[in-house]
Structure formats: C-alpha cells, structure tokens
Design a protein around this motif. Structure first.
Motif, mmCIF file in Angstrom:
data_model
loop_
_atom_site.group_PDB
_atom_site.id
_atom_site.type_symbol
_atom_site.label_atom_id
_atom_site.label_comp_id
_atom_site.label_asym_id
_atom_site.label_seq_id
_atom_site.Cartn_x
_atom_site.Cartn_y
_atom_site.Cartn_z
ATOM 1 N N THR A 109 -16.237 -74.598 -19.839
ATOM 2 C CA THR A 109 -14.824 -74.874 -20.124
ATOM 3 C C THR A 109 -14.341 -74.034 -21.308
ATOM 4 O OG1 THR A 109 -15.144 -77.117 -19.303
ATOM 5 C CG2 THR A 109 -13.211 -76.743 -20.705
ATOM 6 N N GLN A 131 -22.047 -73.926 -11.369
ATOM 7 C CA GLN A 131 -22.897 -74.565 -10.344
ATOM 8 C C GLN A 131 -23.894 -73.603 -9.738
ATOM 9 O OE1 GLN A 131 -23.178 -77.706 -9.599
ATOM 10 N NE2 GLN A 131 -21.491 -78.371 -10.884
ATOM 11 N N ASP A 180 -16.827 -68.325 -12.150
ATOM 12 C CA ASP A 180 -17.321 -69.552 -12.770
ATOM 13 C C ASP A 180 -18.680 -69.864 -12.129
ATOM 14 O OD1 ASP A 180 -17.984 -72.150 -13.323
ATOM 15 O OD2 ASP A 180 -16.013 -72.991 -12.827
ATOM 16 N N ILE A 192 -20.284 -71.101 -6.835
ATOM 17 C CA ILE A 192 -20.654 -72.207 -5.949
ATOM 18 C C ILE A 192 -19.774 -73.405 -6.300
ATOM 19 C CG2 ILE A 192 -22.489 -73.872 -5.412
ATOM 20 C CD1 ILE A 192 -24.520 -71.612 -5.662
ATOM 21 N N HIS A 209 -13.080 -76.272 -9.801
ATOM 22 C CA HIS A 209 -13.167 -77.366 -10.780
ATOM 23 C C HIS A 209 -11.899 -77.293 -11.640
ATOM 24 C CE1 HIS A 209 -14.692 -79.370 -14.439
ATOM 25 N NE2 HIS A 209 -15.622 -79.914 -13.675
ATOM 26 N N ALA A 262 -23.838 -82.619 -12.080
ATOM 27 C CA ALA A 262 -23.122 -83.006 -13.306
ATOM 28 C C ALA A 262 -23.891 -82.515 -14.518
ATOM 29 C CB ALA A 262 -22.936 -84.517 -13.357
HETATM 30 N N1 7TS Z 1 -16.950 -75.284 -13.336
HETATM 31 C C1 7TS Z 1 -17.683 -75.885 -12.395
HETATM 32 C C2 7TS Z 1 -17.831 -75.264 -11.046
HETATM 33 C C3 7TS Z 1 -18.319 -77.094 -12.711
HETATM 34 O O1 7TS Z 1 -19.052 -77.704 -11.774
HETATM 35 C C4 7TS Z 1 -18.178 -77.661 -14.005
HETATM 36 C C5 7TS Z 1 -18.785 -78.978 -14.368
HETATM 37 C C6 7TS Z 1 -17.418 -76.957 -14.940
HETATM 38 C C7 7TS Z 1 -16.817 -75.780 -14.572
HETATM 39 C C8 7TS Z 1 -17.261 -77.425 -16.341
HETATM 40 O O2 7TS Z 1 -18.456 -77.312 -17.021
HETATM 41 P P1 7TS Z 1 -18.619 -77.883 -18.531
HETATM 42 O O3 7TS Z 1 -20.063 -77.725 -18.818
HETATM 43 O O4 7TS Z 1 -17.735 -77.056 -19.389
HETATM 44 O O5 7TS Z 1 -18.172 -79.308 -18.461
HETATM 45 N N2 7TS Z 1 -19.013 -79.816 -13.264
HETATM 46 C C9 7TS Z 1 -19.329 -81.125 -13.284
HETATM 47 C C10 7TS Z 1 -19.560 -81.860 -12.128
HETATM 48 O O6 7TS Z 1 -19.517 -81.405 -10.994
HETATM 49 N N3 7TS Z 1 -19.837 -83.130 -12.460
HETATM 50 O O7 7TS Z 1 -19.791 -83.223 -13.806
HETATM 51 C C11 7TS Z 1 -19.482 -81.982 -14.332
#
Ligand code: 7TS
Length: 404
Positions: free
Chosen positions: A94, A201, A198, A171, A121, A30
């Motif tokens: 995002t 991860q 993406d 991942i 995601h 996270a």
């Molecule tokens: N893509 C993947 C694979 C992710 O794991 C996440 C966030 C996002 C996109 C979005 O990233 P952000 O930084 O723009 O929010 N994943 C997680 C998770 O697994 N638990 O909390 C956020």
C-alpha cells in the motif's frame, strides 16, 4: 519433491490449536506464517544490535546499517533489479503504490488516461482515483469475464496515446487469477505508458524478474512471503525513481537543509524518510533466503497440486460455487454456498479450527461484478497439506448442514 512435514516443523504456530482443534491455516493470501529462522532473526536484532541506521559511528549502528543494506541487496537479487538503489524499502504494498501515485501528480495533466484492471485490491484503485482527482486524469478499467480473466481485446481498445499509466496486479487476491503481465507491459510500452505491477499476491508463489519483465514499478509486501508485517518493497527503474518527487519529507531523505532551500538525497534514501522498519527489513531478507532455499518452482508445483485437490473436493459439495476459474490461477479458492452468507460459513469453520477469510477481500468491484456480498476464501501455502483440505471440506459440509 518438498518434505512437507520437515517444512511444517519450521513454523511453530502450526502446532497450536484453535477452539480445541488443530489449527488449519488457510488465510495465507491475507498473511503468511513465519518460520523460526525469521523469528530468530527478529530476536537476534533486538537482543544484539538494535540501533538506528545510517547515522551513528558507533558499532551497533554500523552493524544494524550493514544488516539492513545486506537485506536490500537480498531483495535486489531476488527480484533481479539492476541496482540495489532501485529497491526502496517501504512499509508494504500500500505504501509503495502511494509513493508512485502521489509522485505522478507532478507528471500528469488533465485528460491523461490511467488504466487499471477490474480485479484490483482497493490499494491499487483508491490511490489512482485520488491521483485523478488531483490532476484531472481519467481512470479506465480493463473488464474481465465470468471466469475472472481480463479481456485483452478490451485492453487493446483502451490503450492510446493518451494512456500514461497502466496498473494491474500480477495475481488477484480474491480470485487467484494469474494475469498476463508480460503482454500487458509490452503493449503499454508500445503506447509509451508506464506500468506498475502489484505483486502482493504473486510473490509468495513465483519469483519475478523485473529486468526480464521490463516493468517500470513492481511492489510487494514481506508479510505474504514468510516475512514480518510493516515492510515491503517498491522496485522502480532508476530513470523513473529519479523523475518522481519524494513522497515524505524528513530525516534521511535529504542532502542539505537550510531554511531557504533543501536538496534531496539520491536513491534509495530520497524515498525513505525517517527511521525505517529496520528489524523488519532485515527479517524480510531472512524470509527471502528461507523461501529461496525451498525453491519457488517446487513451491508452485506443490501448491498447484493443493489447488487441484481442493477444487475437486470442494466442488463435490452440492450448491458450492467457485468464483475465479481462470485457466491460469494460483492456490486461492473463493467460494459460496447457495443461500448461505459467507460470514456464517467462516464463523462455523473457525469453531472447527479452520482459518479462512470471508468478505469482499478489499476488492468490492469484483463482488459487484458477480453480484454477491463476498466469498469464503481458502488460500493455500506450501506448508499446507491435502489432509488439511479434507478437514476444511468436512468443516464446510458441517456448516452447510447447520445453516441450510
Ligand atoms: N494488493 C494486493 C493484490 C493484495 O492482495 C493486498 C493485500 C494488497 C495489495 C495490500 O497489501 P498490504 O500489505 O499493503 O496490506 N491483500 C490482502 C488480502 O487479500 N487479505 O488481506 C490482505
């Protein structure tokens, strides 16, 4: 070999207690924790040279601009991009995906096809669905097997001359699967399709080389690799970033503005409207320096040890099932215990100081695939230890006892 105790001393938060117990932080997928050197970078910025960038002749503004642009170069070098202007600093994964998905509205036609994977995601699903609504393009999904591996034969069958875009994660956040992105990219290119990976991860565990991958777009967030929240990157090949229209209008992204006509700035500024997260960008650079000094090969090797140990220990608990058993996976263990809701396990282990994530992990289609409401997810970083895994296992056993 990593000196884990020395590394742990870099992370002040690891010294705190939760509910009277030492914190065991297993929610790294996270967000990761922040080392002192990154915290100091943030304090240093606000203490010594806080100013807006790219616009002032005064000394503070120049210092802030230089530090921000140096951070962009660090990101470029880390990902091995050919040019620093191919690195757009965004608010995170995002934001980066939305820049591309919105931009492609101008480049797609009804009937064009977009391929995503079954293990995305939500932030790598919803922007493409919105793009399909705007353009009449069609979304196709690469299915996966029970282990959480993509069915590459099915991918071959989906690709055609209609395929314009392919998007998958490097991942999976919910399963830990490392996807065969080299093959995905090569095959998409054979059909003339553009690929976005993406890497949200992947970046905490591996160091992607965007030129070797020949990927068109690669996106990630700083907060998952020891940096602050609210900053990330969009890497795009120069050719593609030039083809995409700007995402937001405003200051910084223009060349000339009149009420009759506005012309846009060149890369990277065309995609960086408004005052960015200046301090965050600079701290992102410091986080990359920190992780590179430890070494990504060393990090991956140690995390694999944690994964093997954690998997073995958790599977000793009767009734525990792991979701995500791909041959190639990273240090994420998603699991459930028969007849117990994941939220209940998460709440009890928190009382014992252990932080895990529970729920659908913003990947509801994966939960639907397994026909479960969610999982408990323990995700390990290079500053975690086997002793902490033992604490998790004991906490899960206790939760099981209380709930069954
Ligand atoms: N893509 C993947 C694979 C992710 O794991 C996440 C966030 C996002 C996109 C979005 O990233 P952000 O930084 O723009 O929010 N994943 C997680 C998770 O697994 N638990 O909390 C956020």
């Amino acid at each position: 070999m990593l000196d884990i105790q020395k590394i742990r001393a870099d992370f002040p938060i690891l010294e705190r207690t939760v509910n009277g117990k030492p914190l065991v932080y297993f929610d790294n997928a996270a967000t990761s924790q922040t080392p002192t050197v990154v915290i100091d970078t943030i304090v240093d910025y606000y203490t010594k040279y806080n100013a807006n960038i790219h616009r002032g002749v005064h000394t503070l503004s120049q210092e802030a601009t230089d530090a921000y642009e140096l951070a962009r170069k660090k990101v470029q070098s880390h990902f091995n991009a050919k040019h620093s202007h191919e690195i757009i600093l965004t608010s995170g994964t995002t934001h980066s995906i939305n820049i591309v998905a919105t931009g492609f509205s101008a480049l797609l036609e009804a009937g064009d096809e977009i391929i995503v994977s079954a293990m995305e995601h939500h932030s790598n699903i919803v922007p493409w669905q919105m793009l399909c609504e705007r353009t009449g393009a069609i979304l196709k999904v690469i299915p996966m097997n029970q282990d959480g591996e993509l069915l590459m034969d099915a991918y071959d069958a989906l690709l055609s001359s209609k395929t314009k875009l392919v998007f998958t994660n490097h991942i999976s956040n919910a399963l830990g699967t490392i996807n065969p992105i080299e093959e995905i990219i090569t095959k998409a290119h054979q059909h003339g399709a553009v690929v976005l990976i993406d890497g949200a991860q992947a970046c905490p565990h591996v160091k992607p080389d965007v030129q070797a991958l020949d990927v068109d777009f690669y996106v990630a967030s700083a907060h998952k690799l020891c940096g602050p929240t609210g900053v990330g990157l969009l890497y795009g090949k120069e050719e593609w970033l030039n083809k995409l229209p700007p995402y937001q209008g405003g200051g910084e992204m223009i060349d000339q503005v009149t009420f009759e006509k506005t012309t846009y700035a060149g890369l990277p500024h065309k995609f960086e409207a408004g005052t960015p997260n200046i301090c965050g960008g600079i701290a992102f650079g410091a986080a990359l320096d920190y992780m590179n000094a430890i070494g990504f090969d060393e990090i991956a090797a140690y995390e694999n040890e944690l994964l093997a140990y954690g998997t073995q220990k958790l599977l000793e608990i009767e009734g525990l099932k792991i979701y995500g058993t791909a041959k190639q996976k990273t240090s994420v263990i998603s699991f459930n215990i028969e007849n117990i809701h994941p939220y209940d396990i998460g709440s009890i282990v928190d009382k014992l100081g252990v932080a895990v994530r529970t729920g659908h992990h913003c990947a509801q289609p994966i939960m639907d695939f397994y026909n479960i409401p969610g999982t408990v997810r323990a995700s390990f970083a290079f500053y975690n230890t086997k002793e902490e895994i033992d604490i998790l296992v004991e906490a899960v056993k206790k939760a099981k006892m209380m709930l069954s």
